[in-house]
Scaffold this motif. Structure first.
Motif, PDB file in Angstrom:
ATOM      1  N   ASP A 192       0.845  -1.187   0.000  1.00 19.15           N
ATOM      2  CA  ASP A 192       0.000   0.000   0.000  1.00 19.15           C
ATOM      3  C   ASP A 192       0.883   1.241   0.000  1.00 19.15           C
ATOM      4  O   ASP A 192       1.897   1.304   0.703  1.00 19.15           O
ATOM      5  CB  ASP A 192      -0.896   0.017   1.237  1.00 19.15           C
ATOM      6  N   LEU A 193       0.502   2.219  -0.806  1.00 20.78           N
ATOM      7  CA  LEU A 193       1.161   3.519  -0.833  1.00 20.78           C
ATOM      8  C   LEU A 193       0.148   4.564  -0.379  1.00 20.78           C
ATOM      9  O   LEU A 193      -1.053   4.333  -0.482  1.00 20.78           O
ATOM     10  CB  LEU A 193       1.641   3.860  -2.250  1.00 20.78           C
ATOM     11  N   PRO A 194       0.603   5.694   0.105  1.00 19.01           N
ATOM     12  CA  PRO A 194      -0.341   6.738   0.511  1.00 19.01           C
ATOM     13  C   PRO A 194      -1.259   7.178  -0.629  1.00 19.01           C
ATOM     14  O   PRO A 194      -2.359   7.638  -0.391  1.00 19.01           O
ATOM     15  CB  PRO A 194       0.555   7.890   0.955  1.00 19.01           C
ATOM     16  N   CYS A 195      -0.794   7.011  -1.865  1.00 18.59           N
ATOM     17  CA  CYS A 195      -1.584   7.489  -3.006  1.00 18.59           C
ATOM     18  C   CYS A 195      -1.860   6.381  -4.021  1.00 18.59           C
ATOM     19  O   CYS A 195      -2.070   6.650  -5.194  1.00 18.59           O
ATOM     20  CB  CYS A 195      -0.872   8.650  -3.666  1.00 18.59           C
ATOM     21  N   GLY A 196      -1.836   5.126  -3.615  1.00 17.18           N
ATOM     22  CA  GLY A 196      -2.098   4.026  -4.530  1.00 17.18           C
ATOM     23  C   GLY A 196      -1.495   2.730  -4.024  1.00 17.18           C
ATOM     24  O   GLY A 196      -1.622   2.386  -2.863  1.00 17.18           O
ATOM     25  N   ALA A 197      -0.788   2.035  -4.918  1.00 15.65           N
ATOM     26  CA  ALA A 197      -0.177   0.755  -4.563  1.00 15.65           C
ATOM     27  C   ALA A 197       1.055   0.524  -5.426  1.00 15.65           C
ATOM     28  O   ALA A 197       1.209   1.131  -6.481  1.00 15.65           O
ATOM     29  CB  ALA A 197      -1.170  -0.382  -4.747  1.00 15.65           C
ATOM     30  N   ALA A 198       1.923  -0.364  -4.964  1.00 14.57           N
ATOM     31  CA  ALA A 198       3.093  -0.781  -5.729  1.00 14.57           C
ATOM     32  C   ALA A 198       3.055  -2.294  -5.852  1.00 14.57           C
ATOM     33  O   ALA A 198       2.631  -2.995  -4.934  1.00 14.57           O
ATOM     34  CB  ALA A 198       4.383  -0.347  -5.036  1.00 14.57           C
ATOM     35  N   VAL A 199       3.496  -2.795  -7.002  1.00 12.24           N
ATOM     36  CA  VAL A 199       3.475  -4.220  -7.287  1.00 12.24           C
ATOM     37  C   VAL A 199       4.877  -4.655  -7.693  1.00 12.24           C
ATOM     38  O   VAL A 199       5.589  -3.913  -8.384  1.00 12.24           O
ATOM     39  CB  VAL A 199       2.481  -4.525  -8.440  1.00 12.24           C
ATOM     40  N   ARG A 200       5.294  -5.840  -7.242  1.00  7.85           N
ATOM     41  CA  ARG A 200       6.598  -6.371  -7.644  1.00  7.85           C
ATOM     42  C   ARG A 200       6.516  -7.884  -7.791  1.00  7.85           C
ATOM     43  O   ARG A 200       5.581  -8.531  -7.317  1.00  7.85           O
ATOM     44  CB  ARG A 200       7.693  -5.986  -6.664  1.00  7.85           C
ATOM     45  N   ASP A 201       7.533  -8.443  -8.414  1.00  2.72           N
ATOM     46  CA  ASP A 201       7.649  -9.881  -8.627  1.00  2.72           C
ATOM     47  C   ASP A 201       8.403 -10.474  -7.439  1.00  2.72           C
ATOM     48  O   ASP A 201       9.528 -10.061  -7.142  1.00  2.72           O
ATOM     49  CB  ASP A 201       8.413 -10.131  -9.925  1.00  2.72           C
ATOM     50  N   SER A 202       7.838 -11.462  -6.781  1.00  3.91           N
ATOM     51  CA  SER A 202       8.486 -12.044  -5.605  1.00  3.91           C
ATOM     52  C   SER A 202       9.791 -12.750  -5.948  1.00  3.91           C
ATOM     53  O   SER A 202      10.661 -12.888  -5.094  1.00  3.91           O
ATOM     54  CB  SER A 202       7.543 -13.019  -4.901  1.00  3.91           C
ATOM     55  N   LYS A 203       9.940 -13.201  -7.192  1.00  5.59           N
ATOM     56  CA  LYS A 203      11.178 -13.879  -7.592  1.00  5.59           C
ATOM     57  C   LYS A 203      12.336 -12.893  -7.746  1.00  5.59           C
ATOM     58  O   LYS A 203      13.488 -13.271  -7.636  1.00  5.59           O
ATOM     59  CB  LYS A 203      10.982 -14.613  -8.921  1.00  5.59           C
TER      60      LYS A 203
END
Length: 80
Positions: free
Chosen positions: A46-57
């Motif tokens: 969670d970001l204050p203004c949205g979200a961030a996504v990443r690859d766990s690998k």
């Protein structure tokens, strides 16, 4: 929670008036509930203004930030 990221002048910018500003991205990524039981998955923070996504690998390769409106539209679409 604020609706904006808080930016500050980078310590590497020196005294120049035109400088790089940075904002803290939280490191509390969690596994997506849609990733299933496998070890290779999508993680979200969670970001204050949205979200961030990443690859766990490959978490060191960075993340993709999404503004709140785009993240909400993505979630609505994924739920359908």
């Amino acid at each position: 929670m604020s609706n904006e990221l808080v930016f500050h002048k980078s310590s590497y910018s020196g005294q120049a008036p035109n400088c790089v500003e940075v904002a803290h991205i939280p490191t509390d990524f969690r596994k997506s509930s849609h990733s299933g039981a496998g070890e290779n998955c999508v993680e979200v923070a969670d970001l204050p203004c949205g979200a961030a996504v990443r690859d766990s690998k490959n978490p060191a390769k960075g993340h993709f930030p999404f503004p709140a409106t785009e993240w909400s539209a993505f979630l609505r679409s994924a739920r359908r």
